[in-house]
Design a protein around this motif. Structure first.
Motif, PDB file in Angstrom:
ATOM      1  N   SER A 199       0.824  -1.222   0.000  1.00 53.38           N
ATOM      2  CA  SER A 199       0.000   0.000   0.000  1.00 53.38           C
ATOM      3  C   SER A 199       0.853   1.265   0.000  1.00 53.38           C
ATOM      4  O   SER A 199       0.460   2.285  -0.553  1.00 53.38           O
ATOM      5  N   GLY A 200       2.025   1.192   0.613  1.00 51.34           N
ATOM      6  CA  GLY A 200       2.879   2.374   0.669  1.00 51.34           C
ATOM      7  C   GLY A 200       3.386   2.820  -0.678  1.00 51.34           C
ATOM      8  O   GLY A 200       3.781   3.973  -0.848  1.00 51.34           O
ATOM      9  N   LEU A 201       3.388   1.894  -1.671  1.00 48.57           N
ATOM     10  CA  LEU A 201       3.888   2.258  -2.994  1.00 48.57           C
ATOM     11  C   LEU A 201       2.778   2.716  -3.935  1.00 48.57           C
ATOM     12  O   LEU A 201       3.050   3.077  -5.077  1.00 48.57           O
ATOM     13  N   ASN A 202       1.542   2.685  -3.469  1.00 52.85           N
ATOM     14  CA  ASN A 202       0.451   3.216  -4.288  1.00 52.85           C
ATOM     15  C   ASN A 202       0.656   4.692  -4.601  1.00 52.85           C
ATOM     16  O   ASN A 202       0.263   5.180  -5.667  1.00 52.85           O
ATOM     17  N   SER A 203       1.264   5.401  -3.663  1.00 58.03           N
ATOM     18  CA  SER A 203       1.485   6.833  -3.855  1.00 58.03           C
ATOM     19  C   SER A 203       2.436   7.095  -5.021  1.00 58.03           C
ATOM     20  O   SER A 203       2.357   8.140  -5.666  1.00 58.03           O
ATOM     21  N   VAL A 204       3.350   6.152  -5.295  1.00 62.08           N
ATOM     22  CA  VAL A 204       4.258   6.316  -6.432  1.00 62.08           C
ATOM     23  C   VAL A 204       3.464   6.335  -7.734  1.00 62.08           C
ATOM     24  O   VAL A 204       3.692   7.164  -8.619  1.00 62.08           O
ATOM     25  N   ILE A 205       2.501   5.397  -7.853  1.00 62.63           N
ATOM     26  CA  ILE A 205       1.662   5.345  -9.048  1.00 62.63           C
ATOM     27  C   ILE A 205       0.857   6.625  -9.195  1.00 62.63           C
ATOM     28  O   ILE A 205       0.784   7.224 -10.280  1.00 62.63           O
ATOM     29  N   ILE A 206       0.274   7.072  -8.100  1.00 59.65           N
ATOM     30  CA  ILE A 206      -0.558   8.284  -8.147  1.00 59.65           C
ATOM     31  C   ILE A 206       0.291   9.496  -8.526  1.00 59.65           C
ATOM     32  O   ILE A 206      -0.118  10.343  -9.339  1.00 59.65           O
ATOM     33  N   PHE A 207       1.493   9.584  -7.960  1.00 59.93           N
ATOM     34  CA  PHE A 207       2.361  10.709  -8.280  1.00 59.93           C
ATOM     35  C   PHE A 207       2.750  10.712  -9.759  1.00 59.93           C
ATOM     36  O   PHE A 207       2.724  11.765 -10.419  1.00 59.93           O
ATOM     37  N   LEU A 208       3.096   9.555 -10.296  1.00 55.24           N
ATOM     38  CA  LEU A 208       3.479   9.475 -11.706  1.00 55.24           C
ATOM     39  C   LEU A 208       2.313   9.865 -12.616  1.00 55.24           C
ATOM     40  O   LEU A 208       2.504  10.540 -13.636  1.00 55.24           O
ATOM     41  N   LEU A 209       1.109   9.467 -12.230  1.00 52.01           N
ATOM     42  CA  LEU A 209      -0.065   9.865 -13.012  1.00 52.01           C
ATOM     43  C   LEU A 209      -0.296  11.374 -12.919  1.00 52.01           C
ATOM     44  O   LEU A 209      -0.714  12.008 -13.891  1.00 52.01           O
ATOM     45  N   SER A 210      -0.002  11.950 -11.752  1.00 51.77           N
ATOM     46  CA  SER A 210      -0.224  13.399 -11.580  1.00 51.77           C
ATOM     47  C   SER A 210       0.718  14.219 -12.454  1.00 51.77           C
ATOM     48  O   SER A 210       0.418  15.358 -12.795  1.00 51.77           O
ATOM     49  N   LEU A 211       1.864  13.636 -12.811  1.00 48.51           N
ATOM     50  CA  LEU A 211       2.801  14.362 -13.673  1.00 48.51           C
ATOM     51  C   LEU A 211       2.170  14.707 -15.014  1.00 48.51           C
ATOM     52  O   LEU A 211       2.510  15.729 -15.622  1.00 48.51           O
ATOM     53  N   ALA A 212       1.242  13.862 -15.468  1.00 53.01           N
ATOM     54  CA  ALA A 212       0.577  14.128 -16.745  1.00 53.01           C
ATOM     55  C   ALA A 212      -0.167  15.457 -16.703  1.00 53.01           C
ATOM     56  O   ALA A 212      -0.245  16.171 -17.711  1.00 53.01           O
ATOM     57  N   ILE A 213      -0.721  15.803 -15.528  1.00 50.32           N
ATOM     58  CA  ILE A 213      -1.417  17.088 -15.391  1.00 50.32           C
ATOM     59  C   ILE A 213      -0.451  18.232 -15.686  1.00 50.32           C
ATOM     60  O   ILE A 213      -0.799  19.205 -16.367  1.00 50.32           O
ATOM     61  N   GLY A 214       0.773  18.110 -15.164  1.00 46.05           N
ATOM     62  CA  GLY A 214       1.753  19.169 -15.384  1.00 46.05           C
ATOM     63  C   GLY A 214       2.067  19.371 -16.847  1.00 46.05           C
ATOM     64  O   GLY A 214       2.133  20.511 -17.327  1.00 46.05           O
ATOM     65  N   PHE A 215       2.246  18.291 -17.592  1.00 44.03           N
ATOM     66  CA  PHE A 215       2.612  18.424 -19.004  1.00 44.03           C
ATOM     67  C   PHE A 215       1.419  18.840 -19.863  1.00 44.03           C
ATOM     68  O   PHE A 215       1.590  19.435 -20.926  1.00 44.03           O
ATOM     69  N   ILE A 216       0.214  18.555 -19.399  1.00 43.02           N
ATOM     70  CA  ILE A 216      -0.986  18.962 -20.140  1.00 43.02           C
ATOM     71  C   ILE A 216      -1.308  20.434 -19.903  1.00 43.02           C
ATOM     72  O   ILE A 216      -1.712  21.150 -20.825  1.00 43.02           O
ATOM     73  N   CYS A 217      -1.089  20.905 -18.680  1.00 44.53           N
ATOM     74  CA  CYS A 217      -1.543  22.254 -18.301  1.00 44.53           C
ATOM     75  C   CYS A 217      -0.456  23.329 -18.403  1.00 44.53           C
ATOM     76  O   CYS A 217      -0.780  24.515 -18.510  1.00 44.53           O
ATOM     77  N   PHE A 218       0.800  22.930 -18.364  1.00 40.84           N
ATOM     78  CA  PHE A 218       1.877  23.921 -18.353  1.00 40.84           C
ATOM     79  C   PHE A 218       2.795  23.725 -19.549  1.00 40.84           C
ATOM     80  O   PHE A 218       3.051  22.595 -19.974  1.00 40.84           O
TER      81      PHE A 218
END
Length: 429
Positions: A64-83
């Motif tokens: 469960s502690g590594l779920n945050s890694v997946i979520i963080f990597l997915l959140s990076l897509a927001i950065g490249f889409i919006c900025f």
């Protein structure tokens, strides 16, 4: 896996909103794309949807502690889409956001551990939200003061990004190992995690500040070099003018002997020629070129310009540094004097002398307005006090380069600049 299990909202999914809010704190320092709000809303919905589904799919076999890694990597897509900032800049901000979120999480657990037996689930929720608000607010304020005057991220190399990513992965790994072995329940261990988050964040922004300072110094060096080229060109023109003035004086003398023109007319012409024949002779060629040009300007505009200068004291300085320091100081003084209505009050004084183990440079000019200072330098405005601008940064930079100090003050009816530079070893010998 059933549909209900696939879309189930679990406690670790609270990280989705936490990391998204942390990343949005960096909006002011990243360059946005067109239709930013629409992009942000749609990308967040997609990010949340995919984060829930993917983490639920791997929930059974991934810690469960590594779920945050997946979520963080997915959140990076927001950065490249919006900025539209470079990927280095986006990674820098998003890594810092993750560290900020991790800091909030560890502070929350540090408070929660001693109260775990008595606190309710509702109390835990409000504790989590309260700590997040406080930490994120502090982070936003820190960002505001770390990025003054709308400065943007400027990274010195890929090394900073690699360092940030490595540090982030290290924090993830340490956090996971502590959870796996049950060490995260120890209060002292949580303090260590908090220290790691703060240390990495501090190092990231210290490196960024260093890069800004390096860039500013590079710009100042270019500014100084450009001024030096100007004064070299000006000195060549002055030499030509002096030659012509010298020839004209002999021509006037010949006319007087031959009585080709009355003495009053010849005297008037000679006086005009002598003004252009005046050159400074301080013992330092670079300083002479600056002072000669400023003497012409002062004579033309009715400004009394007095000097007591030992130019040989400045021989240790580079020519470009001398032209920049004195060119800027005197240009600023002249610019203000031109705003003084009464020509009799227009005056500038320059002294360069040695006092003990210090070389002293003193410049003062008539000034009735009180200057406002910021970071030790007068603020630049568009009114009559617009006489000390960007060039003073180069003056301070040069003075500090030689181990000196500069002070400025508006006292009485004078604006005063005092510079002290330690005598160099070659001069002291």
């Amino acid at each position: 896996m059933t549909i209900a299990e696939l879309f189930a909202i679990r406690i670790p999914h609270g990280y989705i909103l936490q990391i998204f809010i942390a990343e949005m704190l960096f909006i002011p320092i990243l360059e946005r794309r067109k239709n930013f709000v629409l992009r942000l809303v749609l990308s967040f919905l997609a990010f949340a949807f995919l984060s829930i589904i993917i983490t639920n799919l791997v929930y059974q076999w991934m810690p469960s502690g590594l779920n945050s890694v997946i979520i963080f990597l997915l959140s990076l897509a927001i950065g490249f889409i919006c900025f539209k900032s470079g990927y280095k800049e986006i990674l820098f901000c998003y890594v810092a956001a993750q560290l900020l979120q991790n800091l909030s999480h560890n502070i929350e657990n540090t408070i929660y551990q001693p109260l775990s037996d008595s606190i309710t689930d509702a109390g835990w929720f409000f504790l989590s939200v309260g700590v997040m608000i406080i930490v994120y607010a502090a982070g936003f304020i820190f960002l505001h003061y770390s990025f003054p005057q709308n400065k943007k991220i400027s990274l010195p190399s890929y090394g900073v990004v690699l360092f940030a990513i490595f540090s982030l992965l290290f924090c993830y790994l340490i956090q996971y190992l502590f959870q796996y072995f049950g060490l995260d329940t120890l209060w002292a261990i949580l303090l260590l995690l908090i220290f790691c988050d703060l240390l990495v964040l501090a190092l990231m922004f210290i490196l960024q500040g260093y890069k800004w300072k390096y860039d500013e110094n590079e710009e100042l060096e270019q500014f100084i070099a450009q001024e030096n080229r100007y004064y070299k060109s000006m000195q060549e023109n002055v030499d030509v003018i002096n030659m012509k003035a010298h020839d004209l004086k002999h021509f006037i003398a010949d006319l007087r002997e031959n009585r080709g023109m009355d003495d009053s007319g010849l005297a008037e012409i000679q006086e005009a020629v002598e003004k252009y024949e005046q050159t400074a002779n301080t013992g330092n060629e670079a300083l002479d070129s600056v002072l000669t040009e400023k003497m012409f300007t002062c004579n033309k505009n009715g400004i009394t310009f007095t000097t007591m200068v030992q130019g040989e004291l400045l021989d240790f300085m580079r020519m470009s540094d001398i032209t920049s320091v004195f060119g800027n100081l005197l240009s600023n003084a002249i610019e203000y004097e031109l705003t003084v209505e009464n020509p009799d009050q227009r005056c500038i004084q320059l002294n360069v002398f040695k006092k003990g183990a210090l070389i002293c440079i003193h410049v003062e000019n008539y000034c009735t307005s009180r200057a406002s200072f910021a970071d030790g330098l007068p603020k630049t405005t568009k009114g009559s006090t617009d006489y000390h601008g960007y060039g003073l940064k180069s003056v301070r930079y040069i003075v500090r380069k030689y181990g000196g100090n500069i002070t400025m003050d508006s006292t009485g009816e004078m604006f005063v600049v005092d510079i002290i530079i330690p005598v160099q070893e070659s001069q002291a010998a």
